[in-house]
Enzyme design. Structure first.
Site, mmCIF file in Angstrom:
data_model
loop_
_atom_site.group_PDB
_atom_site.id
_atom_site.type_symbol
_atom_site.label_atom_id
_atom_site.label_comp_id
_atom_site.label_asym_id
_atom_site.label_seq_id
_atom_site.Cartn_x
_atom_site.Cartn_y
_atom_site.Cartn_z
ATOM 1 N N ILE A 14 0.809 -1.215 0.000
ATOM 2 C CA ILE A 14 0.000 0.000 0.000
ATOM 3 C C ILE A 14 0.844 1.268 0.000
ATOM 4 C CG2 ILE A 14 -0.266 0.497 2.470
ATOM 5 C CD1 ILE A 14 -3.374 0.599 1.789
ATOM 6 N N SER A 15 2.131 1.136 0.266
ATOM 7 C CA SER A 15 3.034 2.283 0.341
ATOM 8 C C SER A 15 3.733 2.519 -1.003
ATOM 9 C CB SER A 15 4.090 2.039 1.430
ATOM 10 O OG SER A 15 5.195 2.883 1.256
ATOM 11 N N PRO A 16 3.461 3.654 -1.675
ATOM 12 C CA PRO A 16 4.125 3.924 -2.956
ATOM 13 C C PRO A 16 5.631 4.103 -2.797
ATOM 14 C CG PRO A 16 2.943 5.874 -2.188
ATOM 15 C CD PRO A 16 2.545 4.743 -1.281
#
Length: 238
Positions: A14-16
């Site tokens: 979920i973390s770019p």
């Protein structure tokens, strides 16, 4: 004594910024003597445990800037992320817990495929802007598509490829869920409050340093006595 420095990458799909950290570290593995260890975690659980808030939720101006920054960083590193117009909703309205459990399942069943699993999950969520929330979503990840298995023989010969159903069943096991919780607790104890979190131990075991963010490669290089060579776009797989 190991001949490589150990680099543990703690990350969540979920973390770019985890996507950038993942790609850049794997590129630097080609030019630095490092062994990259993948450690999927649950970012939502970490936020809850340390009392942090998702950046897109804490401040509207920060969320607006993040969307622009991700475009700039992805351009710099040659990772073709597409920031959706509903950026905050895309992050807050999706769960990646099962996606991270799937990576752990891959590490257990076919560890050599864990990088590919991670990359395809990142690509689905941040390039195609599609969910990785449910089992049905995960079945649609490019290399997991059952209808395309006959095309994948050239990459993953049938004799060496774990049954897709087996991998999806593995991710549901209690010990896989526990490993994700353990990774999350482990990185919390290192002082983490966001992702990616990178823990580097020198090859002689003399020292360890921890870093937050995807832009710490020059500092990591200095710590292990290596030169920083920029984004190494020529090594991009995109």
């Amino acid at each position: 004594m190991t001949r490589c420095h150990t680099v543990k990458l703690y990350y969540d799909i979920i973390s770019p910024y985890s996507f950038i950290g993942f790609e850049s570290l794997l590129r630097y593995r080609v030019v630095w003597p490092i062994d990259v260890v993948l450690k999927p975690i649950c970012l939502g659980g970490l936020f809850k445990d340390v009392g942090n808030k998702p950046p897109v939720k804490s401040c509207e101006a920060k969320a607006t800037y993040m969307a622009k920054e991700i475009e700039m960083i992805s351009r710099h590193f040659g990772v073709p992320m597409n920031v959706p117009k509903n950026f905050s909703e895309h992050v807050m309205g999706n769960s990646t817990i099962d996606a991270c459990r799937l990576i752990i399942a891959a590490q257990r069943l076919e560890p050599e495929k864990a990088e590919t699993v991670s990359r395809q999950l990142f690509s689905r969520f941040w390039i195609e802007n599609l969910p990785v929330k449910s089992e049905e979503d995960l079945k649609k990840v490019r290399f997991l598509l059952l209808d395309l298995l006959h095309l994948l023989v050239f990459i993953f010969p049938a004799s060496q490829m774990t049954n897709v159903k087996e991998m999806l069943e593995e991710m549901k096991k209690d010990d896989v869920k526990e490993e994700l919780r353990r990774n999350t607790k482990e990185v919390q104890e290192l002082g983490a409050f966001g992702m990616p979190w990178i823990s580097v131990t020198r090859m002689d075991g003399s020292a360890t340093e921890n870093y937050f963010g995807s832009d710490r490669l020059p500092i990591i290089g200095e710590f292990i006595g290596q030169s920083y060579h920029g984004p190494l776009r020529h090594l991009s797989l995109y």
